[in-house]
Design a protein around this motif. Structure first.
Motif, short mmCIF file in Angstrom:
data_model
loop_
_atom_site.label_atom_id
_atom_site.label_comp_id
_atom_site.label_asym_id
_atom_site.label_seq_id
_atom_site.Cartn_x
_atom_site.Cartn_y
_atom_site.Cartn_z
N GLY A 42 0.81 -1.21 0.00
CA GLY A 42 0.00 0.00 0.00
C GLY A 42 0.85 1.26 0.00
O GLY A 42 0.58 2.21 -0.74
N LEU A 69 2.45 1.68 -3.48
CA LEU A 69 1.49 2.15 -4.49
C LEU A 69 1.11 3.61 -4.28
O LEU A 69 0.99 4.38 -5.24
N GLY A 70 0.92 4.01 -3.02
CA GLY A 70 0.60 5.40 -2.74
C GLY A 70 1.71 6.34 -3.17
O GLY A 70 1.46 7.37 -3.82
N PHE A 124 -4.01 1.45 -5.33
CA PHE A 124 -3.83 1.73 -3.91
C PHE A 124 -5.17 1.61 -3.17
O PHE A 124 -5.25 0.97 -2.11
N GLU A 144 -6.00 -1.17 -0.29
CA GLU A 144 -6.38 -0.76 1.06
C GLU A 144 -7.77 -1.27 1.43
O GLU A 144 -8.05 -1.52 2.61
#
Length: 493
Positions: free
Chosen positions: A204, A207-208, A243, A247
């Motif tokens: 996560g 990806l963020g 993302f 999540e």
């Protein structure tokens, strides 16, 4: 139970090392803007390189700050804090020695990694070390000293740039770290979350950060309209969608999306995005406008910015108390409008601008607006979720503010039509600045309308000292949290 007393030698040393550590990251978030014209001249950098000098740091900091808090909770807050301090100092040394913009930008990205490790740990160490009877006063002192650091940061940056040179804006962090590390090793007790379980959401976080990096690249290079820019923009949107999907489906997400089930929390974060995007663009461009167009020296430009943070430091507590009585809707509506007015007043700042009649009025109105909205915004964020998730809510809000500033610094020159060499021409930069300030003001008006329409009175106000004594112009206060990597996050400070 934590048992260190503030009056003891150990208590004072803990306070010293946490203030020094947090000041390193806080100063580098503000003083670099003042150094940008000299960096551009010495390294023959275009405007895009100056944008990346600011954004490389904000990119890794915003993308990793939630993960940094989780690492401290799991492996030891002192250990991760010290790793962040050493990492930050090493990256600062590399910044100070950089001979070209490629090295400088890479080192700034590494600085952001160090900042993401040390920033959450600084306040968390105080919360985990001091006796409950002394904790509020210790946090208040930490916040106050941090606010002073934020206030004098641009002045110190201007003095360094005008004196020994811009490299010392970064090299100054090395002696600070040399004081901070041995004091922490000797006096700061280790603390961790013994109940930690699950895996870290590295996917996560990656990806963020990737989504932010690709979108930032597309915006900074957008004026070329090349195929690479189009691909980067599309890939950034795809990474952002991935993302959100990760999540939503992970059992242990870095940012549990159900926190946005609170309408109040979602609304305040939208307001945060609007106002901190405007702030990020304003302070980036104003530091350049004062030097490139108004002809200020770096020292004078840094000193010129003092009133805004001084007003925040002196009056945030009163603003927070007022919001407790009347609710957050009025402050969060009026505050952005005051800041919007300040940005329009900045249109008076051109060649040979007089400080008392042209610059100071805008900065005083800006400070008044930030005083009005920052403490109520933080209080509303923390009150909009269950107490056990206050740390998570604060971390998300802090990351959102940093990401908003990052995108603004990337997008605003593109929207204002700044060419790659605009900062080398007073006329070209002044014309673009006059197009940029109304855009920032418009973002603030949108934030004000959102606050008026969607923010209601929270059940409980924020009485934490870190919400009330605050001098940072780059992000709202960060409440420490115990992230157990399984969504059970929060610590009531």
């Amino acid at each position: 139970m934590p048992d260190v007393r503030l009056s003891s030698t150990r208590g004072k040393q803990i306070l010293l090392t946490t203030v020094l550590g947090s000041s390193m990251a806080l100063l580098d978030s503000t003083v670099v803007n003042v150094a940008l014209p000299r960096i551009g001249r010495d390294l023959n950098a275009d405007l895009a390189a100056l944008q990346w000098t600011v954004n490389a740091y904000m990119l890794t900091l915003a993308g990793l700050i939630l993960l940094g808090g989780s690492l401290g909770d799991r492996y030891g807050r002192r250990k991760i804090f010290l790793l962040g301090v050493v990492w930050f100092a090493a990256a600062s040394l590399l910044c100070g020695l950089a001979q070209d913009t490629t090295v400088l930008i890479g080192a700034r990205a590494l600085q952001g990694v160090g900042g993401a490790l040390l920033t959450p740990g600084s306040l968390a160490l105080i919360q985990a070390s001091f006796h409950p009877d002394d904790r509020a006063r210790a946090v208040g002192l930490w916040s106050g000293f941090g606010g002073i650091g934020a206030a004098v940061g641009p002045f110190v940056g201007g003095w360094l740039v005008a004196g020994p040179g811009w490299r010392w804006v970064f090299l100054l962090n090395v002696p600070l770290a040399l004081v901070c590390v041995p004091v922490a090793l000797r006096h700061v007790p280790e603390s961790a979350d013994g109940g930690g379980h699950g895996r870290f959401d590295v996917l996560g976080a990656a990806l963020g950060a990737l989504a932010l990096a690709l979108v930032t690249y597309a915006l900074i290079e957008g004026r070329t309209a090349s195929p690479a820019v189009v691909v980067a923009a599309a890939a950034g949107v795809a990474a952002g969608a991935a993302f959100v999907w990760v999540e939503k489906h992970r059992p242990d997400p870095m940012m549990p999306l159900d926190v946005f089930a609170s309408r109040q929390f979602t609304a305040v974060n939208l307001v945060t995005l609007c106002v901190y995007a405007a702030f990020g663009g304003f302070f980036f461009l104003t530091a350049l406008q004062l030097q490139v167009v108004a002809g200020y020296s770096p020292l004078r430009a840094g000193t010129a910015l003092l009133p805004t943070t001084l007003l925040m430091l002196l009056f945030s507590a009163r603003s927070g108390a007022l919001a407790d009585r009347i609710g957050p809707r009025v402050p969060l509506t009026v505050g952005p409008l005051l800041c919007a007015a300040a940005m329009l007043l900045m249109l008076r700042v051109g060649k040979d601008a007089h400080y008392l009649t042209d610059v100071l009025p805008a900065l005083l109105v800006m400070g008044a607006g930030m005083v009005t909205l920052v403490a109520p915004l933080t209080a509303t964020v923390l009150a909009s979720v269950d107490t056990s998730r206050a740390g998570l809510a604060s971390g998300v809000n802090n990351a959102a503010a940093r990401a908003a500033g990052l995108i603004a610094v990337a997008a605003l020159p593109l929207l204002a039509g700044m060419g790659p060499d605009a900062y080398r021409s007073a006329d070209a930069f002044d014309a673009a600045f006059r197009r940029a300030m109304p855009i920032c003001a418009a973002a603030l008006v949108v934030g004000s309308v959102l606050a008026f329409a969607a923010v209601s009175r929270p059940a409980v106000g924020c009485r934490r000292p870190e919400c009330r004594t605050h001098g940072s112009t780059t992000a709202p206060p960060l409440e420490p949290h115990r992230n157990r990597t399984g969504g059970r996050t929060g610590r009531d400070g």
